[in-house]
Write a protein that holds these residues in place. Sequence first.
Motif, PDB file in Angstrom:
ATOM      1  N   VAL A 194       0.836  -1.190   0.000  1.00 26.19           N
ATOM      2  CA  VAL A 194       0.000   0.000   0.000  1.00 26.19           C
ATOM      3  C   VAL A 194       0.876   1.248   0.000  1.00 26.19           C
ATOM      4  O   VAL A 194       0.582   2.237  -0.667  1.00 26.19           O
ATOM      5  N   LEU A 195       1.976   1.168   0.730  1.00 24.34           N
ATOM      6  CA  LEU A 195       2.920   2.273   0.833  1.00 24.34           C
ATOM      7  C   LEU A 195       4.304   1.677   1.031  1.00 24.34           C
ATOM      8  O   LEU A 195       4.468   0.741   1.815  1.00 24.34           O
ATOM      9  N   GLY A 196       5.292   2.190   0.303  1.00 21.18           N
ATOM     10  CA  GLY A 196       6.651   1.688   0.433  1.00 21.18           C
ATOM     11  C   GLY A 196       7.200   1.877   1.832  1.00 21.18           C
ATOM     12  O   GLY A 196       6.747   2.746   2.589  1.00 21.18           O
ATOM     13  N   ARG A 197       8.199   1.096   2.175  1.00 21.12           N
ATOM     14  CA  ARG A 197       8.728   1.151   3.541  1.00 21.12           C
ATOM     15  C   ARG A 197       9.352   2.507   3.845  1.00 21.12           C
ATOM     16  O   ARG A 197       9.305   2.968   4.996  1.00 21.12           O
ATOM     17  N   GLU A 198       9.907   3.171   2.848  1.00 23.65           N
ATOM     18  CA  GLU A 198      10.424   4.523   3.077  1.00 23.65           C
ATOM     19  C   GLU A 198       9.278   5.491   3.331  1.00 23.65           C
ATOM     20  O   GLU A 198       9.392   6.401   4.159  1.00 23.65           O
ATOM     21  N   GLY A 199       8.179   5.299   2.613  1.00 24.79           N
ATOM     22  CA  GLY A 199       7.008   6.137   2.856  1.00 24.79           C
ATOM     23  C   GLY A 199       6.425   5.908   4.237  1.00 24.79           C
ATOM     24  O   GLY A 199       5.964   6.852   4.893  1.00 24.79           O
ATOM     25  N   VAL A 200       6.422   4.647   4.686  1.00 20.06           N
ATOM     26  CA  VAL A 200       5.958   4.331   6.040  1.00 20.06           C
ATOM     27  C   VAL A 200       6.839   5.010   7.075  1.00 20.06           C
ATOM     28  O   VAL A 200       6.357   5.603   8.053  1.00 20.06           O
ATOM     29  N   LYS A 201       8.139   4.958   6.849  1.00 17.31           N
ATOM     30  CA  LYS A 201       9.084   5.592   7.777  1.00 17.31           C
ATOM     31  C   LYS A 201       8.836   7.087   7.871  1.00 17.31           C
ATOM     32  O   LYS A 201       8.909   7.683   8.956  1.00 17.31           O
ATOM     33  N   ALA A 202       8.527   7.712   6.738  1.00 19.66           N
ATOM     34  CA  ALA A 202       8.248   9.147   6.736  1.00 19.66           C
ATOM     35  C   ALA A 202       6.939   9.472   7.461  1.00 19.66           C
ATOM     36  O   ALA A 202       6.810  10.535   8.081  1.00 19.66           O
ATOM     37  N   ALA A 256      10.067   3.298  11.162  1.00 24.73           N
ATOM     38  CA  ALA A 256       9.353   2.271  10.400  1.00 24.73           C
ATOM     39  C   ALA A 256       9.220   0.951  11.135  1.00 24.73           C
ATOM     40  O   ALA A 256       8.527   0.062  10.673  1.00 24.73           O
ATOM     41  N   GLY A 257       9.893   0.756  12.257  1.00 25.61           N
ATOM     42  CA  GLY A 257       9.790  -0.511  12.973  1.00 25.61           C
ATOM     43  C   GLY A 257      10.669  -1.586  12.362  1.00 25.61           C
ATOM     44  O   GLY A 257      11.259  -1.412  11.300  1.00 25.61           O
TER      45      GLY A 257
END
Length: 644
Positions: A443-451, A457-458
Amino acid sequence: MCGIHGLIQLDGRAVESQWLTAMGDITAHRGPDDEGQHIDGDCGIAMRRLSIIDLSGGHQPLSSADGQVWLVCNGEIYNYRELRQELIARGHSFKTHSDSEVLLQGYLAWGDAVVERLNGMFDFALWDARSRRLLIGRDPLGVKPLYVLQDGQRLGFATEAKALLKLPGVRAELNREALPDYLHLGYVPAPLSLFKGIRKLPPATLLSVQGGQVKEWRYWRLSDQNVRVDRTATREDWLARTREHLERAVRMQMVADVPIGAFLSGGVDSSAVVAYMAQQSSQPIRTYAIGFEGGAAETLYNELPFARQVSQLFGTEHHEIVVKPDVVGLLPKLLWHMDEPLADSAFITTYLVSQFARQDVKVILSGVGGDELFGGYRRYLGDHYAAKWGAIPGPLRRVASAVAGYLPADRHAKWLNVLRLAKGFIQTAELDSDSRYRHYVQVLGREGVKALLLDGAGTHDALGAALAAAPRSDALTRLLAVDAETQLPDDLLMLTDKMSMAVSLECRVPLLDPELVAMAASMPADIKIAGGQLKHVLKAALAEKLPQDILHRAKRGFGTPMGAWLKASLQPLLQGLLAPEVIRARGWLAPEPVQRLMAEHQAAKADHTDVLLALLNLEVWARLYLDGRDPASLADEFHAMLKR
């Protein structure tokens, strides 16, 4: 079909009946026909029953003849008649004609290994007073959910997480560890749940409690150890095997002592189920389809003409509902039933068509699982088109890659959806197979999740773990195994179970019959997908039953035009629930990236339907469970937002 729940006190204290009653009352929709419980000192097991087989005699908990072993079971065991005869031949006697009793008698005969003989969808709890041992388990594919709460004093279990929240001293809190995976995938993968202190029992898993010791183990999975791709069989062999397994699976799952029907979208999977049901029945099959009122976006999701065509072909008793759903009013109610939020709008469609079908039938058959078994998703073509991409001269590839970032995208407009798919492919064409697959399903890239997250990001990565455990003998089988470990049980099957049971409807999934799954897993990739044609072998196997325009029409998911609604009718709700002040008050996310996602989606610079729905539903879930709001009052509040 029902809901089960129970508790064992690890510190030896006695279980109180009112605790089990409260757990059952909150999940009464799963079993409005009957209820029961058994308490033996520090252990109590209970259920709510939706009567499907042996209506008068299948009361649970079931017990052994000597009253020493007790069982509650949710779901259906389709090979119960064969197992029953085998057990009778071994000297076992049965009190009922219930399918669940074969699990009890099978345990007495074969111990924990009984689960390896069951063909069905189930979760269960078995109390063996002889050894003071509790055993709980879940079916191989995870068709039926099961949640577990464990602390220093007790271990509780329930088909729905909300039942565990009724135990003394338990309150709903956000599990921050699960949030990164939720934002990344759009659902919460097992063993995590979004509730702190509550986890999901993964598919094909058993858990035992004895003498205060808790043990947990997997009894099956699609892995290199049990998946052997058969490259000796011919294409015609595979077509024959596919037809044989489809016929057997549908026949077994049509067993019921109550009215039965089928969901029919006019797609390959649901049409195949209806075709084989019609073959088995002397009476017209009842079929149910749903369509949407509205403009171009709604029309794109309207499959009613295809459903009618299949209905006429097999002479079904066809029922249609055309809706303009009150999404604002539905979201709080449906997310309460879901227990956890998710970014798949199919939960709305599934609820509405289930509610419609429940007026006539108590059991429904669905085509869920066909894409995962036979290769029905575009993401499975990644390697196929990557090879073609590699044949394009490097300078042209670089120009295309540079241009791709500027392409507009909108899945609810025909040509913008084509650009969306082209954009996604070009941006992933140079990646390795695992990374490309991750890009397609996220749904959202891990970099996007981190942002997005204020605390990073866990470290948990459910998709990475599934990829590491997946078989490597066949590239497509590998991806199908990852789906079977993640998206299938924790998204598609979860919403199918929760939304059908919200209206007390049993939904069966014959395409996920264990023997059919094993057959499909052994099929080589170039048979499943030949020449870039998705579901090649399934379509070829059905060529004599279904017309070509049904077999080869453009694929459309069983969802809603949510992305279009978020730009128009639902935009005030989106802006209200994801306002910067709301996000800051929660303290989980950074407001700025959320506002950017909303702006890009509104301008069609990118299609952020899934991540925006994930964020919207997360806030609705928080108001329901963390703030303790009533679904009806939330619906009133949300309707007021639209009028401002």
